[in-house]
Each structure stands twice: as C-alpha cells, then as structure tokens.
Write a protein that holds these residues in place. Structure first.
Motif, PDB file in Angstrom:
ATOM      1  N   ARG A   1      11.555   1.248 -13.785  1.00 29.90           N
ATOM      2  CA  ARG A   1      12.992   0.688 -13.626  1.00 29.90           C
ATOM      3  C   ARG A   1      12.787  -0.687 -13.148  1.00 29.90           C
ATOM      4  N   THR A   2      11.937  -0.931 -12.156  1.00 32.06           N
ATOM      5  CA  THR A   2      11.904  -2.510 -11.576  1.00 32.06           C
ATOM      6  C   THR A   2      11.232  -3.514 -12.356  1.00 32.06           C
ATOM      7  N   ARG A   3      10.004  -2.780 -12.824  1.00 30.45           N
ATOM      8  CA  ARG A   3       8.907  -3.643 -13.646  1.00 30.45           C
ATOM      9  C   ARG A   3       8.167  -4.800 -12.190  1.00 30.45           C
ATOM     10  N   SER A   4       8.347  -4.039 -10.968  1.00 30.06           N
ATOM     11  CA  SER A   4       7.709  -4.970  -9.929  1.00 30.06           C
ATOM     12  C   SER A   4       6.644  -4.083  -9.245  1.00 30.06           C
ATOM     13  N   LEU A   5       5.257  -4.851  -9.404  1.00 29.92           N
ATOM     14  CA  LEU A   5       4.128  -4.230  -8.563  1.00 29.92           C
ATOM     15  C   LEU A   5       4.556  -4.408  -7.108  1.00 29.92           C
ATOM     16  N   ALA A   6       5.153  -5.500  -6.890  1.00 32.78           N
ATOM     17  CA  ALA A   6       5.151  -5.606  -5.374  1.00 32.78           C
ATOM     18  C   ALA A   6       6.231  -4.740  -4.707  1.00 32.78           C
ATOM     19  N   TYR A   7       7.130  -4.333  -5.541  1.00 31.21           N
ATOM     20  CA  TYR A   7       8.146  -3.358  -4.671  1.00 31.21           C
ATOM     21  C   TYR A   7       7.558  -2.002  -4.774  1.00 31.21           C
ATOM     22  N   VAL A   8       6.650  -1.664  -5.774  1.00 33.65           N
ATOM     23  CA  VAL A   8       6.023  -0.258  -5.842  1.00 33.65           C
ATOM     24  C   VAL A   8       4.931  -0.284  -4.814  1.00 33.65           C
ATOM     25  N   VAL A   9       4.174  -1.400  -4.522  1.00 35.80           N
ATOM     26  CA  VAL A   9       3.240  -1.493  -3.439  1.00 35.80           C
ATOM     27  C   VAL A   9       3.887  -1.241  -2.023  1.00 35.80           C
ATOM     28  N   THR A  10       5.083  -2.116  -1.844  1.00 38.86           N
ATOM     29  CA  THR A  10       5.767  -1.906  -0.795  1.00 38.86           C
ATOM     30  C   THR A  10       6.280  -0.630  -0.279  1.00 38.86           C
ATOM     31  N   VAL A  11       6.759   0.089  -1.318  1.00 37.72           N
ATOM     32  CA  VAL A  11       7.283   1.559  -0.989  1.00 37.72           C
ATOM     33  C   VAL A  11       6.106   2.610  -0.545  1.00 37.72           C
ATOM     34  N   HIS A  12       4.967   2.138  -1.320  1.00 41.58           N
ATOM     35  CA  HIS A  12       3.362   2.918  -0.944  1.00 41.58           C
ATOM     36  C   HIS A  12       3.212   2.627   0.421  1.00 41.58           C
ATOM     37  N   LEU A  13       3.079   1.403   0.643  1.00 47.58           N
ATOM     38  CA  LEU A  13       2.675   0.739   1.864  1.00 47.58           C
ATOM     39  C   LEU A  13       3.437   1.334   3.258  1.00 47.58           C
ATOM     40  N   LEU A  14       4.724   1.341   3.050  1.00 50.00           N
ATOM     41  CA  LEU A  14       5.498   2.098   4.114  1.00 50.00           C
ATOM     42  C   LEU A  14       5.356   3.593   4.289  1.00 50.00           C
ATOM     43  N   PHE A  15       5.160   4.305   3.175  1.00 49.32           N
ATOM     44  CA  PHE A  15       4.894   5.393   3.181  1.00 49.32           C
ATOM     45  C   PHE A  15       3.344   5.979   4.005  1.00 49.32           C
ATOM     46  N   ASP A  16       2.497   4.993   3.529  1.00 53.71           N
ATOM     47  CA  ASP A  16       1.075   5.080   4.070  1.00 53.71           C
ATOM     48  C   ASP A  16       1.140   4.500   5.514  1.00 53.71           C
ATOM     49  N   ALA A  17       2.167   3.571   6.183  1.00 60.07           N
ATOM     50  CA  ALA A  17       2.350   3.210   7.565  1.00 60.07           C
ATOM     51  C   ALA A  17       2.677   4.540   8.345  1.00 60.07           C
TER      52      ALA A  17
ATOM     53  N   ILE B   1       9.491  14.128   7.502  1.00 60.90           N
ATOM     54  CA  ILE B   1       8.633  15.122   6.580  1.00 60.90           C
ATOM     55  C   ILE B   1       7.234  15.229   6.958  1.00 60.90           C
ATOM     56  N   LEU B   2       6.389  14.040   6.939  1.00 61.12           N
ATOM     57  CA  LEU B   2       5.147  13.691   7.060  1.00 61.12           C
ATOM     58  C   LEU B   2       4.215  14.343   8.230  1.00 61.12           C
ATOM     59  N   PRO B   3       4.972  14.202   9.595  1.00 64.85           N
ATOM     60  CA  PRO B   3       4.323  14.867  10.606  1.00 64.85           C
ATOM     61  C   PRO B   3       4.202  16.318  10.602  1.00 64.85           C
ATOM     62  N   PHE B   4       5.524  16.789  10.171  1.00 60.27           N
ATOM     63  CA  PHE B   4       5.562  18.415   9.984  1.00 60.27           C
ATOM     64  C   PHE B   4       4.588  18.881   8.991  1.00 60.27           C
ATOM     65  N   TYR B   5       4.232  18.178   7.757  1.00 59.25           N
ATOM     66  CA  TYR B   5       3.074  18.550   7.015  1.00 59.25           C
ATOM     67  C   TYR B   5       1.814  18.515   7.215  1.00 59.25           C
ATOM     68  N   PHE B   6       1.348  17.324   7.974  1.00 56.39           N
ATOM     69  CA  PHE B   6      -0.031  17.250   8.492  1.00 56.39           C
ATOM     70  C   PHE B   6      -0.256  17.808   9.652  1.00 56.39           C
ATOM     71  N   ILE B   7       0.554  18.272  10.514  1.00 53.66           N
ATOM     72  CA  ILE B   7       0.090  18.924  11.842  1.00 53.66           C
ATOM     73  C   ILE B   7       0.253  20.301  11.463  1.00 53.66           C
ATOM     74  N   THR B   8       1.278  21.007  10.865  1.00 55.75           N
ATOM     75  CA  THR B   8       1.597  22.341  10.652  1.00 55.75           C
ATOM     76  C   THR B   8       0.662  23.098   9.859  1.00 55.75           C
ATOM     77  N   SER B   9       0.192  21.993   8.659  1.00 54.46           N
ATOM     78  CA  SER B   9      -0.687  22.801   7.529  1.00 54.46           C
ATOM     79  C   SER B   9      -2.247  22.717   8.377  1.00 54.46           C
ATOM     80  N   GLY B  10      -2.269  21.620   9.249  1.00 55.42           N
ATOM     81  CA  GLY B  10      -3.713  21.196   9.392  1.00 55.42           C
ATOM     82  C   GLY B  10      -4.482  20.264   8.744  1.00 55.42           C
ATOM     83  N   VAL B  11      -3.848  19.701   7.801  1.00 56.24           N
ATOM     84  CA  VAL B  11      -4.460  18.780   6.764  1.00 56.24           C
ATOM     85  C   VAL B  11      -4.930  17.711   7.351  1.00 56.24           C
ATOM     86  N   TYR B  12      -4.417  17.419   8.529  1.00 59.02           N
ATOM     87  CA  TYR B  12      -4.841  15.948   9.290  1.00 59.02           C
ATOM     88  C   TYR B  12      -6.248  16.187   9.464  1.00 59.02           C
TER      89      TYR B  12
END
Length: 321
Positions: free
Chosen positions: A284-300, A188-199
């Motif tokens: 659901r998880t009460r885990s900051l580590a898991y939420v951060v991991t999800v976010h960092l994978l997305f951000d990668a 999803i992200l390459p299509f969003y950033f490039i076709t919309s020009g938000v990059y």
C-alpha cells in the motif's frame, strides 16, 4: 490502510493459475528447513518446485509457438506484457517479461543460504558473524543474480528493489499506526513471552554488554526481515500472483523463519498476522522505510520484554506482566 497516492499501479496477473503450485512447493521448503528441521525435505521441495516451474514454462512456450504459427495472439501473454511495461509489450519497453522459474530460483537461493546456519539466538562473536554472513548473503546473492545475471526488471536493473522512500510523505494514518504498533506490542508481547516461556529461547542478558548485543541483534534481524521477506520474496511473487496469494506465500516463509528464531508455542498467532500485515503495508505504501520503522518499533518492545524477562525487577514498572 489507504494506498499512498504516489504508489505505482499493481501488476496485472491472472486471478488463478497453475503457477501457484511450484511457488507453494518452494515456499513450503521454509517450514521444512526452519520448523520441522529436515534439510533433505527442504531440498526436495525446492527441487520439485523448480522442476514444476520448468515444466510450466515449457508448456507455455509450446502454446505461444502454436499460437504464433496459427496467427492467434495469446491474451494471457499480452496481459503479462502490459503488466510489466505499463503499456505496450515488454519487448518494446525494453523490459524482460517476468519468469516464474527465475524468480523462484532467487527465493530458493535465499532459503538455501539461510538454512545453512542454525537460527538459535546467540550473542557471541562467532554467532554474530555467522548470522551476518548468512542473512546478508540471502539478500545480496539473489539481488546480484537478478541484476547482473538475469537482468530482469526495468532497464535490466533487477527485479529486486529496495524503495526506501518509494511511497512519498507519510500520511496521518501511517503516523497513527506507528503509535498503535507500540501500544499493541506493549499490551501483547510481555504476556506472550513470559507466560509461554519463549523468552528462554533467547540467551540470558544480564550485563550491559549482552544487553547492547541483544539490542543490535534484534534490530538488525528486523531490518533483514523487511529486506528478504518483503522486498525479495513478496516482490518476486507479486510479479506472478494476485497480492493476496503472494502475501500468503511470503508469510509461510516469514513465519517459519521466526519459529526457529524463537517465536514458538502460540507465537504463530502473532507472527502470521504480523507477516501478512507487513506485506500489506508495503504494497500500500511502497515504502521500505515505513515497513522497517514499523518492524523496529515492534522489535524495540521485544528487546525491552526480553531484558525484563531475564532480569526480574529491572523493568517491572514498564510492563503489566
């Protein structure tokens, strides 16, 4: 996502109350600050939200006083006390009952600190320092007030907590979801950033130093997102509202911040479900580590897409767009 077996029970709150009005006013200050960028409107919404919270607190105190004089208990207050302490009353458990005014004031302080700087993505030393001070302060100051001034939460240690491994061991579903995040981001992200020009909302990164600065900046902001929007805003709102209401309210703040940061055009079609999902995962998880991991994978993936968009030919084999 199934709830982790070690996750604590959710607080018991009323399904609907007038408390949502001041909370909504405070959260609507975020689009005023970060989307339409009218600071005075944001200040007015924050002031109105806190003022309404004061009026509601006074009305509740008056009702409690009349009930005690007449000898009748307030069922709503009893429910709130049990929600805080788990059993018995908040007083006997040594836990201060949640205050909507105090909790909204913490969110307001964080928003005021963040709104003090422009959020346009920049990579020079001054911009990095500005972001570090403002974003760090938006987490640290509400935390300090909650812990050492308000003395809320269990043992007076504050209502804002950062449960790094609060949910115990990750389940198979959680590991599977991490893989799914990478795949969805890649599609999803390459299509969003490039076709919309938000990059173009991010600075050109065409040298190793700039690429390294972008990598650190994207990751740091991703971690901060979890600390402020989830562990601060959502956690404070959840003390007063059902999860779905608290999650919608925090997503208003989350998505507004991401808009000024650069996720514009049709970005909210991605950032709204992402914000809601991050809140859902944390509860659901009460885990900051898991939420951060999800976010960092997305951000990668975001980082790689930005490098790809600003340097045609460099990562062409990695993405479909």
């Amino acid at each position: 996502m199934p709830a982790h077996p070690d996750a604590p029970p959710a607080p018991v709150v009323a399904a609907w109350s007038w408390d949502v009005v001041p909370a909504l006013l405070v959260c609507l200050a975020a689009p005023a600050f970060f989307v339409v960028r009218v600071p005075w409107l944001g200040w007015a919404l924050l002031a109105a939200g806190l003022a309404v919270a004061v009026l509601i607190a006074r009305a509740d105190a008056g009702e409690d006083g009349r009930a005690s004089v007449s000898g009748r208990a307030d069922p709503g207050r009893e429910i709130a006390d049990r929600a805080v302490s788990g059993s018995g009353t908040a007083t006997t458990a040594g836990i201060r009952s949640p205050s909507l005014l105090r909790d909204l004031s913490l969110i307001a302080v964080g928003l005021l600190i963040v709104s003090a700087i422009p959020l346009k993505a920049e990579l020079d030393n001054l911009a990095i320092l500005r972001f570090a001070l403002a974003l760090g302060g938006a987490v640290a100051v509400p935390y300090a007030i909650s812990r050492w001034v308000y003395r809320d939460g269990v043992g007076g240690r504050g209502a804002i907590r950062f449960p790094w491994r609060g949910g115990g061991r990750w389940t198979r579903f959680q590991w599977t979801w991490l893989v799914a995040v990478l795949l969805l981001g890649w599609l999803i992200l390459p299509f969003y950033f490039i076709t919309s020009g938000v990059y173009l909302n991010w600075p050109v990164v065409d040298t190793p130093e700039l690429i390294a600065r972008l990598f650190v900046g994207v990751g740091a902001v991703g971690i901060w997102d979890a600390l402020f929007f989830i562990c601060t805003c959502l956690a404070l709102l959840r003390r007063h509202f059902p999860f779905w209401q608290a999650n919608v309210l925090q997503s208003v703040v989350f998505v507004s911040f991401l808009w000024e940061l650069g996720y514009q055009a049709w970005g909210p079609l991605l950032t709204i479900p992402f914000a809601l999902l991050q809140g859902f995962i944390f509860m659901r998880t009460r885990s900051l580590a898991y939420v951060v991991t999800v976010h960092l994978l997305f951000d990668a993936v975001v980082f790689l897409v930005l490098v790809h968009a600003h340097n045609p030919g460099l990562l062409d084999r990695l993405f479909l767009v």
